[in-house]
Design a protein around this motif. Structure first.
Motif, PDB file in Angstrom:
ATOM      1  N   ARG A   1     115.213   1.917 119.311  1.00  0.00           N
ATOM      2  CA  ARG A   1     115.127   0.868 120.330  1.00  0.00           C
ATOM      3  C   ARG A   1     113.878  -0.002 120.188  1.00  0.00           C
ATOM      4  NH1 ARG A   1     117.745   1.258 125.291  1.00  0.00           N
ATOM      5  NH2 ARG A   1     115.815   0.634 126.346  1.00  0.00           N
ATOM      6  N   ASN A   2     112.798   0.553 119.637  1.00  0.00           N
ATOM      7  CA  ASN A   2     111.514  -0.140 119.728  1.00  0.00           C
ATOM      8  C   ASN A   2     110.820  -0.432 118.405  1.00  0.00           C
ATOM      9  OD1 ASN A   2     110.952  -0.043 122.841  1.00  0.00           O
ATOM     10  ND2 ASN A   2     111.602   2.035 122.318  1.00  0.00           N
ATOM     11  N   ALA A   3     111.244   0.209 117.314  1.00  0.00           N
ATOM     12  CA  ALA A   3     110.513   0.065 116.045  1.00  0.00           C
ATOM     13  C   ALA A   3     111.010  -1.164 115.282  1.00  0.00           C
ATOM     14  CB  ALA A   3     110.680   1.326 115.201  1.00  0.00           C
ATOM     15  N   HIS A   4     110.355  -2.302 115.497  1.00  0.00           N
ATOM     16  CA  HIS A   4     110.786  -3.557 114.859  1.00  0.00           C
ATOM     17  C   HIS A   4     109.665  -4.209 114.054  1.00  0.00           C
ATOM     18  CE1 HIS A   4     114.568  -3.366 117.026  1.00  0.00           C
ATOM     19  NE2 HIS A   4     113.898  -3.179 118.151  1.00  0.00           N
ATOM     20  N   LEU A   5     108.600  -3.489 113.784  1.00  0.00           N
ATOM     21  CA  LEU A   5     107.511  -4.007 112.958  1.00  0.00           C
ATOM     22  C   LEU A   5     107.845  -3.778 111.479  1.00  0.00           C
ATOM     23  CD1 LEU A   5     104.537  -2.596 115.066  1.00  0.00           C
ATOM     24  CD2 LEU A   5     105.197  -5.005 114.875  1.00  0.00           C
ATOM     25  N   PRO A   6     107.119  -4.414 110.552  1.00  0.00           N
ATOM     26  CA  PRO A   6     107.346  -4.156 109.118  1.00  0.00           C
ATOM     27  C   PRO A   6     107.194  -2.669 108.796  1.00  0.00           C
ATOM     28  CG  PRO A   6     105.960  -6.091 109.410  1.00  0.00           C
ATOM     29  CD  PRO A   6     106.125  -5.477 110.770  1.00  0.00           C
ATOM     30  N   LEU A   7     107.957  -2.182 107.824  1.00  0.00           N
ATOM     31  CA  LEU A   7     107.990  -0.752 107.504  1.00  0.00           C
ATOM     32  C   LEU A   7     106.612  -0.160 107.199  1.00  0.00           C
ATOM     33  CD1 LEU A   7     111.233  -0.483 105.310  1.00  0.00           C
ATOM     34  CD2 LEU A   7     110.978  -0.193 107.770  1.00  0.00           C
ATOM     35  N   PRO A   8     105.781  -0.801 106.333  1.00  0.00           N
ATOM     36  CA  PRO A   8     104.470  -0.201 106.067  1.00  0.00           C
ATOM     37  C   PRO A   8     103.590  -0.123 107.308  1.00  0.00           C
ATOM     38  CG  PRO A   8     105.009  -1.858 104.408  1.00  0.00           C
ATOM     39  CD  PRO A   8     106.025  -1.992 105.497  1.00  0.00           C
TER      40      PRO A   8
ATOM     41  N   GLY B   1     100.431  -7.580 102.433  1.00  0.00           N
ATOM     42  CA  GLY B   1     100.026  -8.699 103.272  1.00  0.00           C
ATOM     43  C   GLY B   1     100.269  -8.507 104.751  1.00  0.00           C
ATOM     44  N   HIS B   2     100.480  -7.253 105.191  1.00  0.00           N
ATOM     45  CA  HIS B   2     100.723  -6.970 106.609  1.00  0.00           C
ATOM     46  C   HIS B   2      99.436  -6.477 107.266  1.00  0.00           C
ATOM     47  CE1 HIS B   2     104.946  -7.516 105.888  1.00  0.00           C
ATOM     48  NE2 HIS B   2     105.019  -6.484 105.064  1.00  0.00           N
ATOM     49  N   GLN B   3      99.193  -6.936 108.480  1.00  0.00           N
ATOM     50  CA  GLN B   3      98.055  -6.479 109.253  1.00  0.00           C
ATOM     51  C   GLN B   3      98.512  -5.515 110.344  1.00  0.00           C
ATOM     52  OE1 GLN B   3      94.846  -7.223 108.525  1.00  0.00           O
ATOM     53  NE2 GLN B   3      95.621  -8.391 106.748  1.00  0.00           N
ATOM     54  N   ILE B   4      97.753  -4.452 110.553  1.00  0.00           N
ATOM     55  CA  ILE B   4      98.065  -3.513 111.624  1.00  0.00           C
ATOM     56  C   ILE B   4      97.717  -4.183 112.964  1.00  0.00           C
ATOM     57  CG2 ILE B   4      97.693  -1.204 112.558  1.00  0.00           C
ATOM     58  CD1 ILE B   4      98.845  -1.232 109.731  1.00  0.00           C
ATOM     59  N   PRO B   5      98.688  -4.345 113.860  1.00  0.00           N
ATOM     60  CA  PRO B   5      98.388  -5.007 115.146  1.00  0.00           C
ATOM     61  C   PRO B   5      97.543  -4.105 116.046  1.00  0.00           C
ATOM     62  CG  PRO B   5     100.642  -4.190 115.138  1.00  0.00           C
ATOM     63  CD  PRO B   5     100.104  -3.962 113.757  1.00  0.00           C
ATOM     64  N   PHE B   6      96.668  -4.725 116.803  1.00  0.00           N
ATOM     65  CA  PHE B   6      95.848  -3.984 117.771  1.00  0.00           C
ATOM     66  C   PHE B   6      96.178  -4.496 119.171  1.00  0.00           C
ATOM     67  CE2 PHE B   6      93.540  -3.379 113.833  1.00  0.00           C
ATOM     68  CZ  PHE B   6      93.205  -2.032 113.900  1.00  0.00           C
ATOM     69  N   ASN B   7      97.353  -4.107 119.635  1.00  0.00           N
ATOM     70  CA  ASN B   7      97.762  -4.463 120.985  1.00  0.00           C
ATOM     71  C   ASN B   7      98.439  -3.254 121.618  1.00  0.00           C
ATOM     72  OD1 ASN B   7     100.819  -4.681 120.491  1.00  0.00           O
ATOM     73  ND2 ASN B   7     100.029  -6.194 119.027  1.00  0.00           N
ATOM     74  N   LEU B   8      98.536  -3.261 122.937  1.00  0.00           N
ATOM     75  CA  LEU B   8      99.027  -2.109 123.681  1.00  0.00           C
ATOM     76  C   LEU B   8     100.461  -1.757 123.296  1.00  0.00           C
ATOM     77  CD1 LEU B   8      98.618   0.008 125.888  1.00  0.00           C
ATOM     78  CD2 LEU B   8      99.350  -1.701 127.567  1.00  0.00           C
ATOM     79  N   LYS B   9     101.326  -2.757 123.136  1.00  0.00           N
ATOM     80  CA  LYS B   9     102.733  -2.500 122.832  1.00  0.00           C
ATOM     81  C   LYS B   9     102.885  -1.761 121.512  1.00  0.00           C
ATOM     82  CE  LYS B   9     107.204  -4.791 122.246  1.00  0.00           C
ATOM     83  NZ  LYS B   9     107.929  -6.087 122.228  1.00  0.00           N
ATOM     84  N   ALA B  10     102.164  -2.217 120.470  1.00  0.00           N
ATOM     85  CA  ALA B  10     102.280  -1.586 119.153  1.00  0.00           C
ATOM     86  C   ALA B  10     101.732  -0.169 119.177  1.00  0.00           C
ATOM     87  CB  ALA B  10     101.546  -2.426 118.109  1.00  0.00           C
ATOM     88  N   TRP B  11     100.565   0.039 119.781  1.00  0.00           N
ATOM     89  CA  TRP B  11      99.959   1.365 119.747  1.00  0.00           C
ATOM     90  C   TRP B  11     100.624   2.341 120.706  1.00  0.00           C
ATOM     91  CZ3 TRP B  11      96.969   3.530 116.185  1.00  0.00           C
ATOM     92  CH2 TRP B  11      96.452   2.673 115.208  1.00  0.00           C
ATOM     93  N   ARG B  12     101.310   1.822 121.714  1.00  0.00           N
ATOM     94  CA  ARG B  12     102.138   2.698 122.540  1.00  0.00           C
ATOM     95  C   ARG B  12     103.268   3.279 121.695  1.00  0.00           C
ATOM     96  NH1 ARG B  12     103.770  -0.514 127.305  1.00  0.00           N
ATOM     97  NH2 ARG B  12     105.291  -1.428 125.869  1.00  0.00           N
ATOM     98  N   LEU B  13     103.881   2.432 120.850  1.00  0.00           N
ATOM     99  CA  LEU B  13     104.899   2.908 119.910  1.00  0.00           C
ATOM    100  C   LEU B  13     104.303   3.895 118.923  1.00  0.00           C
ATOM    101  CD1 LEU B  13     107.624   2.773 118.307  1.00  0.00           C
ATOM    102  CD2 LEU B  13     106.681   0.747 117.165  1.00  0.00           C
TER     103      LEU B  13
END
Length: 302
Positions: free
Chosen positions: A183-190, A66-78
């Motif tokens: 420091r930056n990886a705070h999204l769901p694991l999958p 049930g997780h969606q891959i975010p499409f924003n600059l912060k996530a894809w920079r990570l």
């Protein structure tokens, strides 16, 4: 006054140590399957294939959870930072360098990663300063690595300097990735796994297309099977474990894997090649495991 600290490990801590061991098993097994894969698949194409397959698996798993891959600059920079420094760059550098450097010396160079991680974490991760425990654990782990590889591995130091520098840049890249992820990886694991593997595949795919022209290749079933195994286990599953442990046992704790991986490589040799280890392997085992426990002791107290 704070409550006394129990010397016993909790069930969660034991589970995290078990995952650390599983991660080392997965990463150490990759060397066997890479050797099978590159027999008929060039390194860049094998890397692109394993990353793309791992990304696809984790994308499906992410959707299932049930997780969606975010499409924003912060996530894809990570994603692109970890995909480049944690996958595409070190895979390429180490693979190229090992064509010219003995495996023993290469394994010794990989021990630089926990040292670099400890130093970088001291300055960039607030709750992982250099302490006597951590310094002692790093020294014990590196001593165990020297016992495992043997002091003779240093005899080639200085030959093929460019290749050696390339290999050294690999563990340094892993150290930078570990600190950045801490420091930056705070999204769901999958989501973290799918995003970083996708970014890594996007980075390495043009190199594969330009240099290898994969449509002209005739890979064997063994090489294709090795690529599938690499995508499933040392890539997809290992990514999930890595991102879980980075916040559970910290950057320094997970960095100790670079001591465990060569040790487990001996185990793969025993299992698949009927090799018999010498006494130095058992000394290395005691030193490395002691180092892992010592590095994590301070964090367990916290």
């Amino acid at each position: 006054m704070p409550p006394p600290i129990s010397p016993k490990l909790s069930q969660t801590q034991w589970f995290d140590y078990a995952l650390l061991g599983l991660l080392a098993i997965l990463w150490s097994s990759s060397f066997v399957f890479i050797k099978i894969g590159v027999a008929t698949l060039p390194p860049a194409t094998l890397t692109a294939g394993r990353l793309a397959l791992g990304a696809l698996i984790l994308f499906v798993f992410s959707q299932y959870r049930g997780h969606q891959i975010p499409f924003n600059l912060k996530a894809w920079r990570l994603f692109f930072f970890v995909g480049f420094f944690g996958n595409a760059l070190p895979f390429t550098l180490i693979g190229w360098g090992e064509q010219f450097v003995d495996s023993g010396l290469a394994a010794l160079f990989m021990g630089i990663m926990p040292v670099m991680t400890a130093v970088l974490a001291h300055f960039w991760v607030e709750d992982e300063p250099l302490t006597p425990h951590r310094v002692g654990g790093v020294v014990l782990g590196f001593s165990g690595l020297i016992f495992l590889i043997g002091i003779d591995a240093l005899s080639g130091l200085g030959d093929t300097v460019i290749a050696q520098i390339a290999i050294v840049c690999g563990p340094v890249s892993y150290a930078v990735t570990t600190i950045y992820s801490r420091r930056n990886a705070h999204l769901p694991l999958p989501v973290l796994g799918a995003g970083t593997l996708t970014a890594g595949a996007i980075i390495i795919l043009p190199l594969s297309l330009i240099l290898d022209r994969p449509w002209t290749l005739e890979p064997s079933l063994e090489s294709l099977g090795a690529m599938v195994v690499l995508g499933l286990f040392p890539t997809a599953l290992a990514s999930l474990i890595f991102f879980r442990l980075i916040h559970k046992i910290g950057a320094n704790g997970i960095a100790q894997n670079n001591y465990l991986v060569p040790l487990l490589g001996v185990g793969w040799g025993m299992l698949l090649l009927d090799e018999r280890p010498g006494w130095n392997v058992f000394v290395a085992l005691v030193l490395i495991l002691s180092g892992v426990v010592l590095v994590n002791r301070q964090r367990s107290k916290a």
